[in-house]
Enzyme design. Structure first.
Site, PDB file in Angstrom:
ATOM      1  N   ASP A  82     -10.619-103.533 -24.586  1.00 45.51           N
ATOM      2  CA  ASP A  82     -10.442-102.381 -25.481  1.00 45.51           C
ATOM      3  C   ASP A  82      -9.258-101.536 -24.986  1.00 45.51           C
ATOM      4  OD1 ASP A  82     -11.072-100.652 -27.548  1.00 45.51           O
ATOM      5  OD2 ASP A  82     -12.640 -99.588 -26.441  1.00 45.51           O
ATOM      6  N   HIS A 180     -12.022 -90.585 -31.002  1.00 46.10           N
ATOM      7  CA  HIS A 180     -12.912 -91.053 -29.939  1.00 46.10           C
ATOM      8  C   HIS A 180     -13.808 -89.904 -29.506  1.00 46.10           C
ATOM      9  CE1 HIS A 180      -9.496 -94.036 -29.139  1.00 46.10           C
ATOM     10  NE2 HIS A 180     -10.518 -94.751 -29.547  1.00 46.10           N
ATOM     11  N   GLY A 209     -13.599 -94.978 -32.973  1.00 42.57           N
ATOM     12  CA  GLY A 209     -14.303 -93.693 -33.031  1.00 42.57           C
ATOM     13  C   GLY A 209     -15.415 -93.722 -34.061  1.00 42.57           C
ATOM     14  N   GLY A 210     -16.156 -94.843 -34.149  1.00 49.72           N
ATOM     15  CA  GLY A 210     -17.210 -94.981 -35.158  1.00 49.72           C
ATOM     16  C   GLY A 210     -18.466 -94.157 -34.864  1.00 49.72           C
ATOM     17  N   ASN A 230     -15.730 -99.715 -34.044  1.00 52.85           N
ATOM     18  CA  ASN A 230     -16.015 -99.516 -32.616  1.00 52.85           C
ATOM     19  C   ASN A 230     -17.019 -98.393 -32.388  1.00 52.85           C
ATOM     20  OD1 ASN A 230     -13.921-101.313 -32.493  1.00 52.85           O
ATOM     21  ND2 ASN A 230     -12.656-100.090 -31.121  1.00 52.85           N
ATOM     22  N   VAL A 231     -18.031 -98.710 -31.597  1.00 49.50           N
ATOM     23  CA  VAL A 231     -19.057 -97.715 -31.257  1.00 49.50           C
ATOM     24  C   VAL A 231     -19.260 -97.721 -29.743  1.00 49.50           C
ATOM     25  CG1 VAL A 231     -21.492 -97.096 -31.501  1.00 49.50           C
ATOM     26  CG2 VAL A 231     -20.244 -98.019 -33.469  1.00 49.50           C
ATOM     27  N   THR A 233     -19.618 -94.059 -27.870  1.00 52.57           N
ATOM     28  CA  THR A 233     -20.182 -92.755 -27.493  1.00 52.57           C
ATOM     29  C   THR A 233     -21.653 -92.626 -27.865  1.00 52.57           C
ATOM     30  OG1 THR A 233     -17.987 -91.840 -27.836  1.00 52.57           O
ATOM     31  CG2 THR A 233     -19.791 -90.264 -27.643  1.00 52.57           C
TER      32      THR A 233
END
Ligand SMILES: [Zn+2]
Length: 284
Positions: A82, A180, A209-210, A230-231, A233
């Site tokens: 990533d 993000h 930043g999904g 993208n996940v 957090t």
């Protein structure tokens, strides 16, 4: 099943209007939670590994864990670097067994970004490894990467199309308004930019930043042409909250399994919900 390139599932995602989740791996419990959720959903997925996570876990452990997950699950799983910052780190990952890499040249000018991405694509393609490129600057903080929201610039569709044509990346991250980390308010996603780019290129657009993006906004993004989301957090938050709760509930607990088990369960629930939302269930 061995680890696979993203081309094992992204073309199908683009054609059938679903998205494959990239869930970042930060330790063994993350890796287990993600693959367990995917097994229940029979979904392909991508293990994202940032350079910071790579330093934390060590490249050998990272590859071994991902390979064990692929072997155990029988699912098509890509192990993906990533936000790779250089040709060197991308090659190091490929040599170690990664099946996919991102080269993030978004902090360079367009010409240089194209030139550097092309070099990574040429080397990766020879090894059967897929490549994600990035254009425009995605705001927020992830790992050592920090971009002031004010400096985050939307991708220009004509530049994104040219970027694809010249580099031949397998998917393309473009800045469309997500960030993000966690959102303070609701993100304003530029669906028109996604649509314009996705209509003009054969590969899917990637949404970084999904975490924390409302479900409806995710659905609209996928409808506009997003095929990879993208996940990270949300899993970090679920993990830490579960651990905090377990520690607060008992001042005497010393066995890590007592607080890592609820953490893993909490992450599994997050991933399972995302897989359903992204429409990738039963697509393995
Ligand atoms: Zn990202």
């Amino acid at each position: 099943m061995p680890l696979v390139s993203m081309n094992e599932f992204l073309p199908k995602a683009k054609a059938n209007k679903f998205a494959v989740g990239q869930f970042n791996m930060n330790n063994l419990e993350f890796a287990q939670a993600i693959v367990e959720a995917a097994m229940e959903e029979k979904s392909p997925f991508i293990y994202g590994v940032s350079e910071g996570a790579l330093k934390y876990m060590g490249i050998e452990f990272t590859v071994a864990i991902a390979e064990a997950a692929a072997k155990k699950s029988g699912l098509p799983i890509a192990l993906h670097l990533d936000h790779g910052s250089s040709f060197e780190v991308a090659m190091k990952c490929i040599r170690a067994g990664f099946s996919s890499v991102m080269f993030d040249g978004s902090h360079y000018g367009l010409e240089e970004n194209i030139e550097l991405t092309k070099q990574v694509v040429k080397a990766a393609r020879a090894m059967g490894v897929s490549v994600e490129g990035e254009l425009g600057t995605i705001g927020g903080v992830e790992d050592d990467l920090s971009v002031d929201e004010a400096d985050a610039t939307m991708a220009k569709p004509e530049e994104a199309i040219r970027f694809y044509e010249e580099t031949g990346v397998d998917c393309l991250a473009i800045a469309v308004g997500t960030a993000h980390g966690m959102y303070k308010g609701e993100p304003k996603i530029h669906y028109d930019i996604i649509q314009q780019v996705a209509d003009a290129i054969p590969v899917p657009v990637v949404l970084h930043g999904g975490s924390g993006v409302p479900d409806e906004a995710i659905r609209l993004s996928i409808a506009a042409g997003v095929g990879k989301i993208n996940v990270n957090t949300e899993n970090q938050v679920a993990c830490t909250e579960a651990i905090r709760q377990a520690l607060e509930a008992s001042a005497t607990v010393i066995d890590p399994r007592k607080y890592l088990t609820p953490a893993r369960n909490a992450m599994k629930a997050v991933v399972q919900e995302k897989i359903r939302l992204f429409g990738s269930s039963n697509q393995a």
